[in-house]
Scaffold this motif. Structure first.
Motif, PDB file in Angstrom:
ATOM      1  N   GLY A 137     -54.062 133.086 -38.906  1.00 33.19           N
ATOM      2  CA  GLY A 137     -54.374 133.654 -37.600  1.00 33.19           C
ATOM      3  C   GLY A 137     -55.420 132.852 -36.851  1.00 33.19           C
ATOM      4  N   ASP A 167     -49.458 136.586 -32.358  1.00 34.88           N
ATOM      5  CA  ASP A 167     -50.177 137.801 -31.934  1.00 34.88           C
ATOM      6  C   ASP A 167     -50.155 137.950 -30.411  1.00 34.88           C
ATOM      7  OD1 ASP A 167     -50.768 138.362 -34.580  1.00 34.88           O
ATOM      8  OD2 ASP A 167     -52.711 137.355 -34.529  1.00 34.88           O
ATOM      9  N   GLY A 180     -47.253 138.736 -35.933  1.00 30.74           N
ATOM     10  CA  GLY A 180     -46.289 138.020 -36.780  1.00 30.74           C
ATOM     11  C   GLY A 180     -45.170 138.899 -37.298  1.00 30.74           C
ATOM     12  N   GLU A 184     -41.239 138.789 -36.041  1.00 32.20           N
ATOM     13  CA  GLU A 184     -40.213 138.448 -37.030  1.00 32.20           C
ATOM     14  C   GLU A 184     -39.124 139.521 -37.061  1.00 32.20           C
ATOM     15  OE1 GLU A 184     -41.577 137.888 -41.077  1.00 32.20           O
ATOM     16  OE2 GLU A 184     -39.537 137.442 -41.743  1.00 32.20           O
ATOM     17  N   GLY A 271     -51.250 133.472 -43.489  1.00 33.31           N
ATOM     18  CA  GLY A 271     -50.470 134.645 -43.096  1.00 33.31           C
ATOM     19  C   GLY A 271     -49.081 134.350 -42.560  1.00 33.31           C
TER      20      GLY A 271
HETATM   21  O1  KG4 Z   1     -54.108 134.204 -43.258  1.00 29.97           O
HETATM   22  P1  KG4 Z   1     -54.229 135.481 -42.520  1.00 29.97           P
HETATM   23  O2  KG4 Z   1     -53.948 136.762 -43.278  1.00 29.97           O
HETATM   24  O3  KG4 Z   1     -55.650 135.637 -41.885  1.00 29.97           O
HETATM   25  C1  KG4 Z   1     -56.369 134.557 -41.380  1.00 29.97           C
HETATM   26  O4  KG4 Z   1     -57.032 133.878 -42.178  1.00 29.97           O
HETATM   27  O5  KG4 Z   1     -56.244 134.361 -40.146  1.00 29.97           O
HETATM   28  O6  KG4 Z   1     -53.241 135.380 -41.257  1.00 29.97           O
HETATM   29  C2  KG4 Z   1     -53.095 136.393 -40.308  1.00 29.97           C
HETATM   30  C3  KG4 Z   1     -52.062 135.923 -39.279  1.00 29.97           C
HETATM   31  C4  KG4 Z   1     -51.897 136.849 -38.089  1.00 29.97           C
HETATM   32  O7  KG4 Z   1     -51.992 136.103 -36.898  1.00 29.97           O
HETATM   33  C5  KG4 Z   1     -50.499 137.418 -38.259  1.00 29.97           C
HETATM   34  O8  KG4 Z   1     -49.831 137.709 -37.031  1.00 29.97           O
HETATM   35  C6  KG4 Z   1     -49.797 136.303 -38.993  1.00 29.97           C
HETATM   36  O9  KG4 Z   1     -50.769 135.813 -39.895  1.00 29.97           O
HETATM   37  N1  KG4 Z   1     -48.630 136.794 -39.746  1.00 29.97           N
HETATM   38  C7  KG4 Z   1     -47.371 136.382 -39.512  1.00 29.97           C
HETATM   39  C8  KG4 Z   1     -46.533 137.159 -40.364  1.00 29.97           C
HETATM   40  N2  KG4 Z   1     -47.335 137.983 -41.106  1.00 29.97           N
HETATM   41  C9  KG4 Z   1     -48.623 137.740 -40.719  1.00 29.97           C
HETATM   42  N3  KG4 Z   1     -46.878 135.480 -38.631  1.00 29.97           N
HETATM   43  C10 KG4 Z   1     -45.533 135.309 -38.605  1.00 29.97           C
HETATM   44  N4  KG4 Z   1     -44.676 136.024 -39.376  1.00 29.97           N
HETATM   45  C11 KG4 Z   1     -45.129 136.952 -40.263  1.00 29.97           C
HETATM   46  N5  KG4 Z   1     -44.270 137.625 -41.015  1.00 29.97           N
END
Ligand code: KG4
Ligand code: ZN
Length: 331
Positions: A137, A167, A180, A184, A271
Motif C-alpha cells: 500500500g 485504493d 485491492g 479484484e 498486500g
Molecule cells: O502490504 P500491505 O498489507 O500493507 C502495507 O505495507 O502497505 O498492503 C496493503 C495494500 C492495500 O493498498 C490494499 O488495497 C492492497 O494491499 N491489496 C490488494 C489486494 N489485497 C490487498 N491489492 C490488489 N489486490 C488484492 N487482492
C-alpha cells in the motif's frame, strides 16, 4: 531459536513466534481497519492508539498459541520502519521493554525487506540470488537480492504505490476501502480489454508510475457522466481494465529485471501480491523463461509479524543486532 516478531507499522498490530527462521508457531494479527474505513484510508492517530490498546494482548496470544512462555524466547525482532511514526513507536517501545526485562537480544528490521522474505516461511528454501517485487500500500519496488543483508534497490515508484492506486481507484468507483480486494472482485465479471488504460512511462526502466492511470480512471468516470456511481457493468469493466494494465506493468518490469540480472527466481511480496489475477499472470508469463516465481500464501502477503520474526532471525545469524537506542527508521 524461538523468535518473537512484533509488527505495528500501519493498521495491523501483529505478533508471531517463528522457530529457527522458518517454522511459524503462531501468527496473531489484530487490525484496526474498521476504525479507518469510514475515512477511506488509515488515520495515523487512530492507528497508534489502537496499537497501544491491543499490543499486550496480541503478544500474549502469540505466546500462548505457540505454547511458549516469555522465557522461551531467544530474540525479539521488531519492525522499525518504514511506516507510520506513532504506530512504529508503539511496537519498538514494547519490544525494547521486553528486551530489557528479559535480558534478551533485540533486532530492528525493515518492513519492506521482511515482506521480501515472507515467501520463504512455508517450506520454500531460500536460494540466492533472486529478484524481488514488493507491491504494497505504501511501496512498489524491484530489488536484486544477493543475501539477507545484501538487498539492492533496482527501481521504485515515482508517485503512488501500486496498492495505493487500487485504493484510490476503488474510492473513485465508490467501492470502499481497502481497494485491492474490492477491485479484484469487481474485475472478475469485467472485460480487461474494454478500456485502454495505460500506466505512464518512467525514465528508469525498473521504476513505476501509477498516478497517471488513477487520473485516467477519474477522467473516464467523469466523462461517462456517471452521477454518483457508474452502472455495475461499467464499474466492472473499469476495474478489470485498470487491473489488467497495472498487472501487465508489474509482470513486464519484473521479468525484465530477472533477464538483466540473470536471475531465475522471482519473489513477489506485499498486500497486492494477494491478487489472484496478478498471481495467474505471473505464473503464465514465467513458463517460457523458466523462471520460478514465489508468492507467499495470501495471509502472509498482508502485514504480519511472522515475516518480521523470520527475517530478524536470519539477520541475527549474520551477526546483526540492535541496542536499546533502537529508534524509528522511516527510510
Ligand atoms: O502490504 P500491505 O498489507 O500493507 C502495507 O505495507 O502497505 O498492503 C496493503 C495494500 C492495500 O493498498 C490494499 O488495497 C492492497 O494491499 N491489496 C490488494 C489486494 N489485497 C490487498 N491489492 C490488489 N489486490 C488484492 N487482492
Ligand atoms: Zn506491508
Amino acid at each position: 531459536m524461538n523468535v518473537l516478531g512484533i509488527e505495528s507499522s500501519c493498521d495491523e498490530t501483529a505478533a508471531s513466534v517463528v522457530k529457527d527462521g522458518k517454522k511459524i508457531l503462531s501468527n496473531v494479527i489484530s487490525s484496526s481497519l474498521k476504525f479507518h474505513q469510514k475515512y477511506g484510508g488509515v488515520i495515523p492517530e487512530i492507528a497508534s492508539r489502537k496499537h497501544l490498546e491491543s499490543i499486550t494482548a496480541v503478544v500474549e496470544s502469540a505466546l500462548s498459541e505457540a505454547k511458549l512462555k516469555l522465557k522461551d524466547i531467544g530474540l525479539i525482532s521488531v519492525t522499525c520502519g518504514p511506516g507510520l511514526l506513532g504506530s512504529l513507536v508503539v511496537g519498538i517501545s514494547f519490544a525494547k521493554s521486553l528486551s530489557m526485562a528479559l535480558d534478551k537480544p533485540i533486532i530492528g528490521v525493515n518492513h519492506l525487506e521482511s515482506h521480501i522474505f515472507a515467501g520463504f516461511l512455508e517450506g520454500v528454501t531460500v536460494k540466492f540470488p533472486f529478484t524481488a517485487l514488493l507491491v504494497s500500500g505504501g511501496h512498489t519496488s524491484l530489488y536484486e537480492v544477493d543475501d539477507y543483508d545484501k538487498i539492492k534497490l533496482l527501481g521504485s515508484t515515482h508517485d503512488d504505490a501500486c496498492g495505493e492506486a487500487f485504493d484510490k481507484v476503488a474510492k473513485i468507483l465508490g467501492l470502499g476501502y481497502p481497494g485491492g480486494p474490492v477491485i479484484e472482485q469487481a474485475a472478475v465479471k469485467g472485460d480487461p480489454k474494454a478500456i485502454k488504460f495505460r500506466c505512464s512511462n518512467t525514465k528508469g526502466i525498473f521504476d513505476f508510475s501509477f498516478s497517471g492511470i488513477k487520473t485516467a480512471v477519474l477522467y473516464y468516470v467523469r466523462d461517462t457522466g456517471c452521477v454518483t456511481r457508474c452502472p455495475l457493468p461499467v464499474t466492472r469493466d473499469i476495474a478489470a481494465s485498470f487491473q489488467e494494465s497495472v498487472c501487465n506493468v508489474l509482470v513486464e518490469k519484473s521479468l525484465a529485471a530477472c533477464k538483466l540480472k540473470k536471475t531465475k527466481r522471482l519473489v513477489v511480496g506485499g498486500g497486492v501480491a494477494a491478487n489472484n489475477y496478478l498471481r495467474k499472470k505471473f505464473q503464465a508469463s514465467v513458463v517460457k523463461s523458466r523462471i520460478e516465481v514465489i508468492f507467499p500464501s495470501k495471509s502472509l502477503c498482508m502485514d504480519n509479524a511472522a515475516m518480521v520474526a523470520g527475517f530478524g532471525y536470519h539477520l541475527f545469524r549474520k551477526g546483526k543486532r540492535s541496542g536499546l537506542d533502537l529508534g524509528v527508521n522511516l527510510d
